[in-house]
Design a protein around this motif. Structure first.
Motif, mmCIF file in Angstrom:
data_model
loop_
_atom_site.group_PDB
_atom_site.id
_atom_site.type_symbol
_atom_site.label_atom_id
_atom_site.label_comp_id
_atom_site.label_asym_id
_atom_site.label_seq_id
_atom_site.Cartn_x
_atom_site.Cartn_y
_atom_site.Cartn_z
ATOM 1 N N ARG A 37 34.059 41.596 28.108
ATOM 2 C CA ARG A 37 34.418 42.030 26.703
ATOM 3 C C ARG A 37 35.496 42.912 26.755
ATOM 4 O O ARG A 37 36.051 43.040 25.505
ATOM 5 N N THR A 38 35.670 43.667 27.659
ATOM 6 C CA THR A 38 36.617 44.622 27.504
ATOM 7 C C THR A 38 38.051 43.803 27.618
ATOM 8 O O THR A 38 39.096 44.214 26.808
ATOM 9 N N TRP A 39 38.224 42.868 28.202
ATOM 10 C CA TRP A 39 39.431 42.045 28.529
ATOM 11 C C TRP A 39 39.728 41.253 27.159
ATOM 12 O O TRP A 39 40.787 41.573 26.585
ATOM 13 N N ARG A 40 38.689 40.706 26.506
ATOM 14 C CA ARG A 40 38.807 40.256 25.170
ATOM 15 C C ARG A 40 39.159 40.890 24.097
ATOM 16 O O ARG A 40 39.676 40.811 23.108
ATOM 17 N N THR A 41 38.420 42.332 24.120
ATOM 18 C CA THR A 41 38.766 43.119 23.174
ATOM 19 C C THR A 41 40.197 43.485 23.242
ATOM 20 O O THR A 41 40.959 43.791 21.991
ATOM 21 N N GLU A 42 40.630 44.052 24.329
ATOM 22 C CA GLU A 42 41.862 44.411 24.489
ATOM 23 C C GLU A 42 43.012 43.370 24.192
ATOM 24 O O GLU A 42 44.067 43.444 23.718
ATOM 25 N N ALA A 43 42.535 42.183 24.694
ATOM 26 C CA ALA A 43 43.621 40.740 24.179
ATOM 27 C C ALA A 43 43.802 40.664 22.707
ATOM 28 O O ALA A 43 44.928 40.239 22.065
ATOM 29 N N THR B 213 55.940 56.702 25.679
ATOM 30 C CA THR B 213 56.023 55.175 25.703
ATOM 31 C C THR B 213 56.665 54.624 26.906
ATOM 32 O O THR B 213 57.433 55.538 27.594
ATOM 33 N N PRO B 214 56.230 53.474 27.254
ATOM 34 C CA PRO B 214 56.783 52.932 28.621
ATOM 35 C C PRO B 214 58.550 52.882 28.651
ATOM 36 O O PRO B 214 58.835 52.539 29.984
ATOM 37 N N GLY B 215 58.996 52.602 27.778
ATOM 38 C CA GLY B 215 60.604 52.806 27.899
ATOM 39 C C GLY B 215 61.331 54.072 28.202
ATOM 40 O O GLY B 215 62.632 54.204 28.272
ATOM 41 N N TYR B 216 60.560 55.102 28.574
ATOM 42 C CA TYR B 216 61.158 56.257 28.815
ATOM 43 C C TYR B 216 60.253 57.073 29.928
ATOM 44 O O TYR B 216 59.107 56.860 30.150
ATOM 45 N N GLY C 51 52.839 50.403 19.493
ATOM 46 C CA GLY C 51 51.861 49.738 18.416
ATOM 47 C C GLY C 51 50.430 49.766 19.008
ATOM 48 O O GLY C 51 49.499 49.959 18.303
ATOM 49 N N LEU C 52 50.330 49.624 20.156
ATOM 50 C CA LEU C 52 48.996 49.695 20.642
ATOM 51 C C LEU C 52 48.309 50.969 20.911
ATOM 52 O O LEU C 52 47.206 51.198 20.355
ATOM 53 N N THR C 53 49.174 52.115 20.948
ATOM 54 C CA THR C 53 48.568 53.322 20.678
ATOM 55 C C THR C 53 48.107 53.768 19.497
ATOM 56 O O THR C 53 47.131 54.565 19.225
ATOM 57 N N THR D 289 48.213 56.750 28.757
ATOM 58 C CA THR D 289 49.618 56.923 28.228
ATOM 59 C C THR D 289 49.608 55.423 27.608
ATOM 60 O O THR D 289 49.325 54.487 27.787
ATOM 61 N N ALA D 290 51.035 55.519 26.658
ATOM 62 C CA ALA D 290 51.174 54.235 26.279
ATOM 63 C C ALA D 290 51.739 53.067 27.355
ATOM 64 O O ALA D 290 51.245 52.155 27.038
ATOM 65 N N ARG D 291 52.095 53.558 28.348
ATOM 66 C CA ARG D 291 52.433 52.525 29.680
ATOM 67 C C ARG D 291 51.408 52.229 30.079
ATOM 68 O O ARG D 291 51.320 51.033 30.415
ATOM 69 N N GLU D 292 50.170 52.916 30.404
ATOM 70 C CA GLU D 292 49.206 52.334 30.986
ATOM 71 C C GLU D 292 48.269 51.405 29.986
ATOM 72 O O GLU D 292 47.617 50.435 30.508
ATOM 73 N N LEU D 293 48.470 52.051 28.550
ATOM 74 C CA LEU D 293 47.877 51.036 27.694
ATOM 75 C C LEU D 293 48.640 49.841 27.764
ATOM 76 O O LEU D 293 47.617 48.591 27.709
ATOM 77 N N LEU D 294 49.570 49.703 27.519
ATOM 78 C CA LEU D 294 50.345 48.308 27.538
ATOM 79 C C LEU D 294 49.914 47.298 29.003
ATOM 80 O O LEU D 294 49.700 46.280 28.656
ATOM 81 N N ALA D 295 50.025 48.072 30.008
ATOM 82 C CA ALA D 295 49.663 47.294 31.197
ATOM 83 C C ALA D 295 48.389 46.965 31.302
ATOM 84 O O ALA D 295 47.989 45.869 31.572
ATOM 85 N N ASP D 296 47.439 47.638 30.789
ATOM 86 C CA ASP D 296 45.727 47.137 30.731
ATOM 87 C C ASP D 296 45.706 45.974 29.835
ATOM 88 O O ASP D 296 44.965 45.102 29.906
#
Length: 598
Positions: free
Chosen positions: A384-390, A446-449, A468-470, A519-526
């Motif tokens: 459920r976590t995978w599909r919710t985040e996807a 953000t992961p760009g910095y 955007g995810l954050t 962080t935003a970087r961790e959110l994007l990776a997850d």
């Protein structure tokens, strides 16, 4: 008298000396409060004897008399707050003697062997620690009426325990054997001896009262007049606390030394082995909470058998790292949880309390806060976590205007695909992408910095997608909090006041957050990893799994995909999809196929 007895007496005497120093500070404070009244008595006495006569002395008598009244009123107010303010109490799961007669019998036997008073009660805490907690304040009786102030008047039928409460870490009961738990608790139970000393008990009550008075004075939401009075009370209490701090610390050190000396004769050899198990239990408990329980809590589910899970986690840790010598022989001994009549119910209560303390969950189960068994964890939490985040990832891509395919002539796959994510994070010339919102262009999270160097570490696209995810996740959390705060909601939202003990502040939950917000970087990776896992499950026959030490895991061909994180980071930080695409081909995962979302 033995050397152990002499050492224990020396420690107790040192603690009593420091307790008397704390009480002397209390006496000096009382003397200062009575000083203007004493001066007034002297001036009034001088009139009757004919010594202090004249207009000047009359004026002095009025001034000193008024000052004495004001000081006495202020001292009485401070003393009233200190005496009646409710000291903080650690949230615990109470264990009655009917539910654990063997445990109470073992603790009383320990107290008899060391010739100290037995604890008045036993409680469990969802942490790897054990201590004695004084709950002799009248406010530690039945809960005060809802909506009342921190200052409560004790009821006529409240019973005050005569000895401290023994608080035991719940992981110890499930991981340790009975003999090991007995050895670990011996120096803790021995602390009831110095606690029964009247001077030490009085000094502790005074210090706890000052601490509670400081907390009362800092309570927000009062009227201006009450805030002014509370500010004065808080100033006096903090002043006295500063004077008592060193003596109180040395007093507690002496109490601990006396307890340790008194417990030397009880299972000393076994205690050395038991202390090794304490360290092992702490390591397994920490990993279980951060890697396994936290993902479930974020999904609105709480594992109902955390203490049983720590046994599985420590068993796996021992098997992998060979940390526990003779582990198989330990399993043949009686586990300490057998001292409980119904260990399953106790484990469930401790698991719910752990969710409250470490995550801030509601006090009671509900539709959005339900328990989950370990057998259901892979399907109910991991998948459920995978599909919710996807699903959230694709909603953000839709908001950014990202097309489903790079080739305008290619047919629309008709659903969310992993290829869409890979193409967007790889090709900088993808059409239809909106520019990064200004609010996120220079956000250092953000992961760009790079947060320390302030230099870009990822691509512009990954930064925009992470921002955007954050924002999307923050909106969802605010919506959930708003829904939970509506009238008629069966359970309070995280961090809001709900049913339970009024002796600790529900508004401060979580009291012990496990990790800072992602962080935003961790959110994007997850989220990218979640999309990869969904594609693996739907197109390659992979399955969600549970690793007791590392949490949610992807099983491809029955083996755990352990190198997925580094490949995802290569994509989002460098825009290089080659490592991830190679792994997808090797695993038989088809990124162009649509996946099922929640």
């Amino acid at each position: 008298m033995t050397s152990t007895g002499i050492g224990a007496e020396a420690g107790a005497q040192a603690a009593r000396t420091r307790a008397l120093a704390v009480l002397r500070i209390r006496g000096r404070a009382l003397a200062v409060a009575l000083l203007p009244a004493a001066a007034t008595v002297i001036l009034l006495t001088g009139v009757s004897t004919g010594h202090f006569v004249g207009p000047g002395w009359d004026t002095a008598r009025w001034i000193v008399g008024v000052l004495a009244v004001l000081v006495l009123l202020a001292a009485a107010g401070v003393a009233l707050v200190v005496a009646r303010a409710r000291p903080a109490v650690t949230p615990t799961v109470p264990i009655t003697e009917e539910s654990a007669p063997d445990l109470y019998r073992m603790v009383r036997d320990l107290a008899d062997r060391m010739d100290v008073p037995a604890p008045s009660a036993i409680a469990l805490t969802p942490d790897c620690d054990s201590w004695l907690e004084d709950r002799t304040h009248p406010a530690h009786g039945p809960p005060a009426p809802k909506g009342g102030d921190e200052l409560g008047t004790p009821g006529p039928h409240r019973r005050t325990p005569a000895a401290p409460v023994l608080v035991i870490g719940s992981p110890f009961l499930w991981w340790m054997r009975v003999g090991e738990l007995r050895a670990v608790l011996a120096p803790v139970v021995a602390g009831t001896g110095p606690s029964a000393q009247p001077d030490i008990a009085a000094a502790r009550r005074f210090v706890r009262g000052l601490d509670a008075a400081v907390a009362v004075s800092a309570t927000p939401g009062r009227c201006p007049g009450a805030r002014l009075v509370c500010a004065g009370v808080g100033w006096v209490a903090r002043l006295l606390l500063r004077g008592c701090r060193e003596h109180a610390a040395l007093m507690e050190r002496g109490v601990a030394a006396a307890a340790a000396e008194r417990a030397q004769a009880v299972d000393y050899g076994l205690r050395i082995v038991a202390q090794e198990q304490v360290g092992l239990a702490y390591a397994g408990w920490d990993r279980l909470l951060t890697r396994v329980a936290l993902p479930a809590w974020r999904m609105g589910r709480w594992p109902s058998r955390l203490d049983a899970g720590v046994v599985a986690a420590l068993t796996e840790l021992s098997r992998r790292d060979r940390l526990a010598e003779g582990f198989a022989s330990r399993l043949g001994e009686r586990p300490a949880c057998d001292l409980l009549e119904e260990p399953g119910l106790v484990d469930e209560a401790a698991s719910l309390l752990a969710a409250r303390l470490f995550h801030g969950g509601p006090a009671e189960p509900g539709p959005a806060w339900s328990p989950v068994d370990w057998q259901e964890y892979p399907d109910e939490v991991v998948d459920r976590t995978w599909r919710t985040e996807a699903a959230r990832l694709h909603r953000v891509l839709d908001a950014l205007g990202v097309r489903a395919t790079l080739d305008p002539a290619a047919p629309d796959p008709g659903g969310p695909t992993l290829a869409r994510v890979l193409d967007h994070l790889t090709d900088p010339s993808a059409p239809g992408r909106r520019p990064c919102p200004p609010a996120y262009e220079e956000d250092p999270r953000t992961p760009g910095y790079d947060e320390e160097a302030g230099e870009p570490t990822g691509t512009e696209r990954s930064a925009a997608l992470a921002a955007g995810l954050t924002a999307a996740l923050a909106r969802e959390e605010r919506a959930e909090a708003t829904d939970a705060a509506r009238p008629g909601c069966p359970t309070p939202a995280a961090g809001q006041t709900g049913p339970g003990s009024p002796l600790w502040d529900d508004g401060a939950l979580p009291l012990f957050p496990l990790q800072p917000p992602r962080t935003a970087r961790e959110l994007l990776a997850d989220h990218v990893k979640a999309m990869v896992c969904c594609a693996a499950v739907d197109t390659a026959g992979a399955t969600p799994g549970l690793d007791w030490l590392d949490g949610p895991s992807l099983l491809v061909g029955g083996e755990r995909a352990a190198d997925l994180t580094s490949r995802v980071l290569s994509l989002i930080e460098e825009g290089d999809p080659a490592p991830l695409r190679a792994w997808l081909v090797e695993s038989g995962i088809r990124p162009e196929k649509p996946v099922r979302l929640v």
